[in-house]
Enzyme design. Structure first.
Site, short mmCIF file in Angstrom:
data_model
loop_
_atom_site.label_atom_id
_atom_site.label_comp_id
_atom_site.label_asym_id
_atom_site.label_seq_id
_atom_site.Cartn_x
_atom_site.Cartn_y
_atom_site.Cartn_z
CD GLN A 113 -2.79 -1.61 0.37
OE1 GLN A 113 -3.85 -0.74 0.39
NE2 GLN A 113 -2.72 -2.68 -0.32
N GLY A 154 -11.92 2.82 3.92
CA GLY A 154 -10.82 1.93 3.14
C GLY A 154 -10.01 2.45 2.25
CG HIS A 155 -7.25 -0.06 -0.01
ND1 HIS A 155 -6.33 -0.88 -0.18
CD2 HIS A 155 -8.38 -0.63 -0.06
CE1 HIS A 155 -6.91 -1.97 -0.54
NE2 HIS A 155 -8.43 -1.86 -0.64
CG ASN A 156 -6.89 2.85 -3.70
OD1 ASN A 156 -6.57 2.29 -3.14
ND2 ASN A 156 -6.48 3.85 -4.67
CB SER A 174 -12.27 0.78 -4.61
OG SER A 174 -10.93 0.66 -4.63
#
Length: 250
Positions: A113, A154-156, A174
């Site tokens: 990440q 969360g990520h993105n 995402s």
């Protein structure tokens, strides 16, 4: 040396507590205040009148805008960008590893990440909330967006401007939230879900697909509120309908 144990920093009006640990190459604006036992790593930029609370941790290369506040015990990991006037409440964590894995047929392998987190101007991140850094590029929270307590981003993920997100809500990686959306408490957005502008999610609603702008959602999975109310009304009629069927069979 000041009476309260603080000291002037680099001939500016900034004040840093004597117990704080600040790297020698930190850029410090006018009027900055750093509380006791805070740690500020190398390459950090602190805008004018920014406030770093006691026991806060500011990682390498973090940028903190003018007038921004990082409250007690909050953590900003490497590369986080915090906009002007933004507030990170006590105990929040920004920029930790996203939860990303790939299965190679035998085991789950961690996906690096390597992105960062970008927080817009005047945004507020509630206490004990977590915003993961992106696998690549940036996890983004827009200007004037307010995030409640114990929220997981969360990520993105990309959250627009002027949004409100209630306590204990979770956004899987995402997810995309448009501008001016209002998301209630204990809601859930699945991986890659998209909400258009001006959408509303009532408390405990879940979202599992793309939703166009202007939707007012409830239930699990999320449906238009009017549809959910019709379904609930029909559900409450089931005992009467079953009784009627039983009588007709006799």
């Amino acid at each position: 040396m000041l009476d309260n144990g603080e000291k002037e920093l680099r001939h500016t009006s900034a004040v840093i507590d004597s117990s704080a640990v600040v790297s020698s190459d930190v850029t410090v604006g006018e009027g900055v205040r750093v509380g006791c036992l805070a740690v500020i790593e190398s390459g950090v930029s602190l805008g004018s009148h920014a406030v770093i609370g006691p026991r806060a941790y500011i990682g390498h290369g973090v940028s903190i805008g003018e007038g921004a506040v990082v409250e007690a015990g909050a953590v900003l990991m490497d590369g986080v960008q915090l906009g002007e006037g933004a507030v990170v409440k006590a105990g929040a964590v920004l920029g930790m590893d996203g939860f990303g894995y790939v299965f190679d047929g035998q085991s789950h392998l961690k996906i690096p990440q390597v992105g960062n987190v970008v927080i817009g101007r005047q945004a507020v991140i509630g206490s004990c909330s977590c915003v993961d850094r992106a696998a690549s590029a940036s996890t983004v929270i827009g200007d004037n967006t307010q995030i409640g307590r114990m929220v997981m981003v969360g990520h993105n993920c990309r959250i627009g401007c002027d949004c409100k997100i209630g306590d204990q809500t979770g956004l899987a990686g995402s997810s995309v939230v448009g501008n001016r959306c209002v998301i209630g408490r204990q809601c859930g957005l699945g991986m890659g879900v998209e909400l258009g502008d001006d959408c509303t999610m009532l408390d405990r609603t879940t979202a599992q697909r793309k939703y166009p702008s202007g939707q007012n959602l409830a239930g699990s999975p999320g449906r238009p509120v009017a549809e959910v109310r019709r379904m609930e009304a029909a559900y409450h009629l089931l005992p009467k309908l079953l009784k009627s069927l039983e009588q007709n069979e006799k």
